[in-house]
Structure formats: C-alpha cells, structure tokens
Design an enzyme around this catalytic site. Structure first.
Site, PDB file in Angstrom:
ATOM      1  N   THR A 136       0.816  -1.210   0.000  1.00 55.92           N
ATOM      2  CA  THR A 136       0.000   0.000   0.000  1.00 55.92           C
ATOM      3  C   THR A 136       0.855   1.267   0.000  1.00 55.92           C
ATOM      4  OG1 THR A 136      -1.886   1.054   1.097  1.00 55.92           O
ATOM      5  CG2 THR A 136      -0.178   0.162   2.526  1.00 55.92           C
ATOM      6  N   LYS A 137       2.122   1.143   0.383  1.00 55.43           N
ATOM      7  CA  LYS A 137       2.992   2.310   0.480  1.00 55.43           C
ATOM      8  C   LYS A 137       3.346   2.909  -0.884  1.00 55.43           C
ATOM      9  CE  LYS A 137       3.329   2.308   4.988  1.00 55.43           C
ATOM     10  NZ  LYS A 137       2.792   3.406   5.825  1.00 55.43           N
ATOM     11  N   ASP A 138       3.109   2.164  -1.968  1.00 47.68           N
ATOM     12  CA  ASP A 138       3.294   2.748  -3.303  1.00 47.68           C
ATOM     13  C   ASP A 138       2.460   4.008  -3.454  1.00 47.68           C
ATOM     14  OD1 ASP A 138       4.875   0.598  -3.897  1.00 47.68           O
ATOM     15  OD2 ASP A 138       3.608  -0.192  -5.498  1.00 47.68           O
TER      16      ASP A 138
END
Length: 347
Positions: free
Chosen positions: A47-49
């Site tokens: 999710t950090k993308d």
C-alpha cells in the site's frame, strides 16, 4: 500504418485500483461478509506505493524536489521500497533509515532497488540519536539538496489514501461497506480511507488494529501518551512508540490489540485457506477480525473490508520460515501440524 501498442509508460502507472477479494474459508465461522483489499497488487507489492507516488508528485509540483535531489525516509521497509522504486523512475537518489526489526528480505530488497540503507536499532526510544527517526533527520541535515519525506508527520500520507484507496473501496462496494478494519502504523492508510468513507456515510465503523507494545490504542482512548505501554514486539509496520501526526484519531471508532504469535499464524492460515500470500501485518488484520467478531461487532448483514497491506514474500525469513517460527516459540497447533503433514506431493 501507425501501430497502437497497449503499454504503460512505467510501473508507476500500475499504482492503485487494487482488487477487492471475498474471504470465504478463513471467515466461515464468523458473522458477516468479509472482503480483502489486497494491496500486494501494487507494483511495489504494498500500500505504500500510493503515498510514495503521491508525496513525490506533490513535492515536484511545489518545486521542493528538483533534478539531483535525494529522497530520505524513515521506514520499516515497505515505504522505503516504494520510494526507491519511484526514485528510480524519477531519477532521484534514495537514502533510507531502516529499523533492525525489518526482515532481512526487506533490507535486501531495498539495496537491490539502489537505495543506500542505514539499519538502526529497533528497541530504542524515538528520541534516541540511534533511532531510525533521528538518523533520518541527521542524514537530511548532512545531505545537500535532500528532501525528508517524514511519513509519520506528513499530512500528505493521509491525503494519498483519501484521494485513492477510500474512493476505490466505496466504488467497489457500491457504498455498501459497513466496517473498515485496518492496521495502524503511521496511520495514513486508516485515516485517509476513514475520512473519505465517513464523509460518504458517517455510520461506517472504522476499526483499528494495534500491537501489544505500542501506545496507539491507549492514546486513542485517553489522549494520553503512556510510555509504560512500550515494549519490544515483532510485527513490522504496525503500532508505534510515538504518536504520529499522520494518524487522525477522530475518524477511528475503536482499536484492538493483537499478539505477534496469533498474527503470524493468521497470515499463514490465509495462505493455506484463501491462497493469499500476505504479509505479517495482513495476518494482524485477519487476527483482529476474529477478535472483533468474538466481541460481537459484526452481524450477518455486515460488509467488512479489511486492508491487507503487503505481500508475504517480504517475510520469507520470518513468519514463513518454520525455523524462525520455532525460534520465537510460535509453534503450530497439533491440528495444523497434522493437516500440513498429511499433504503428500506426487513425484
């Protein structure tokens, strides 16, 4: 004749629009309908993308990031990987201060992606000069032309999910979501999604997941920082020994704490039952669902969306290693051992 090639300009165009997958076998004994937002489908497998791309785009628009700039960040691994990936495409250098609690798999991946990595001791206070927070700050001061992303105290961390993950979930559920379950580390994911969903329907319940050894649950309930809550734990990317500005506690209805051991087993169970090879924090979210169910938080009409933040490949030397599990004392139940041993491979 002009030829049309259906191709993306770069992997960054693949960020977002991750699938919602119904959970069946792992939730068979629970009340309600459960759906996983599988963030491992992002190109950087987490999710950090979303925040890496969003924050860097905003910095470029404001002229903060320029040619030759260096991106510096504090990370447990996933944000660092995403920043390194975006840096490669955009042409920036990347320096990361990483917690020693991060798996060897994550640290190796960061270096493979061209980042310069400083591994810092995990079990020190946030203001200790050896902590990854303070090391990142020092590197920022020492590195000319650098930009410190500072995800723990960056409102853009929340905005990234308000503008992407939240709307995606609302559309994928056709507005029928009743509960959101998400782990809280920096708090950007749960806060951004919650802000969006509660604007759409204030009755949606936002249930946060915290770790034993972290201060977030008690702070949410009392608005007091209690350092006596802090002690070492193994889950990466979940919980905190400080209060991040990127957590909007007002939009979170309730927190529950999960253990290292149960979270590890829950992740392994997901692989065996749903075919979803998810990370340690995803296991924590799955464990939280079971505990919330026991507390009667769901009924047969509940539509529960749970965030699975990253991919299991980043934990091969940890929760997916039988040797590591045994070394931690995380032994499988006799029932599970028998189930695993009963599987025979045809040669």
């Amino acid at each position: 004749m002009e030829q049309t090639i259906n191709a993306y300009d770069s992997v960054l165009d693949l960020i977002g629009n991750t699938p919602l997958v119904k959970l069946t076998k792992s939730t068979a004994n629970l009340q309600g309908n459960f759906y996983a937002k599988v963030e491992a489908f992002n190109p950087g497998h987490s999710t950090k993308d979303r925040i890496a791309s969003f924050i860097i785009d905003q910095a470029e628009r404001k002229g903060i990031l320029k040619k030759g700039s260096t991106i510096i960040e504090t990370t447990s691994g996933n944000t660092g990987f995403s920043l390194a990936m975006v840096s490669i495409i955009k042409g920036y250098d990347c320096i990361l201060a990483v917690s020693s609690k991060s798996s060897k798999d994550k640290i190796d991946m960061l270096r493979t992606m061209g980042a310069k990595v400083y591994v810092c001791p995990a079990h020190v206070s946030a203001d200790d000069p050896r902590s990854y927070y303070e090391v990142a700050k020092r590197l920022h001061k020492e590195t000319k032309g650098s930009v410190y992303i500072n995800q723990y105290f960056n409102e853009l961390n929340i905005d990234a999910h308000y503008h992407s993950t939240g709307p995606e979930i609302w559309e994928q559920t056709n507005g029928n979501i009743t509960h959101l379950v998400a782990c809280s580390g920096t708090g950007g994911t749960i806060s951004g999604i919650a802000r969006y969903l509660k604007e759409k329907n204030s009755d949606i319940k936002v249930l946060g997941v915290d770790a034993f050894g972290s201060v977030l649950k008690k702070y949410h309930e009392t608005m007091e920082f209690d350092e006596n809550e802090i002690y070492p734990y193994r889950i990466e990317g979940l919980g905190k020994n400080l209060i991040p500005d990127s957590t909007d506690f007002k939009v979170i209805d309730e927190f529950i704490k999960v253990t290292d051991e149960e979270s590890a087993h829950a992740a392994r169970e997901l692989a065996r039952t749903e075919g979803i090879f998810a990370g340690y924090t995803s296991g924590a979210a799955m464990q939280a669902i079971k505990q919330f169910n026991e507390l009667g938080k769901f009924d047969k009409d509940s539509n529960v969306v749970v965030i699975f933040p990253d991919h299991g490949s980043r934990y091969m030397s940890k929760i997916y290693s039988d040797e590591w599990m045994e070394a931690q004392g995380f032994n499988e139940s006799a029932e599970v051992k028998e189930e695993i041993q009963s599987v025979q491979f045809i040669k």
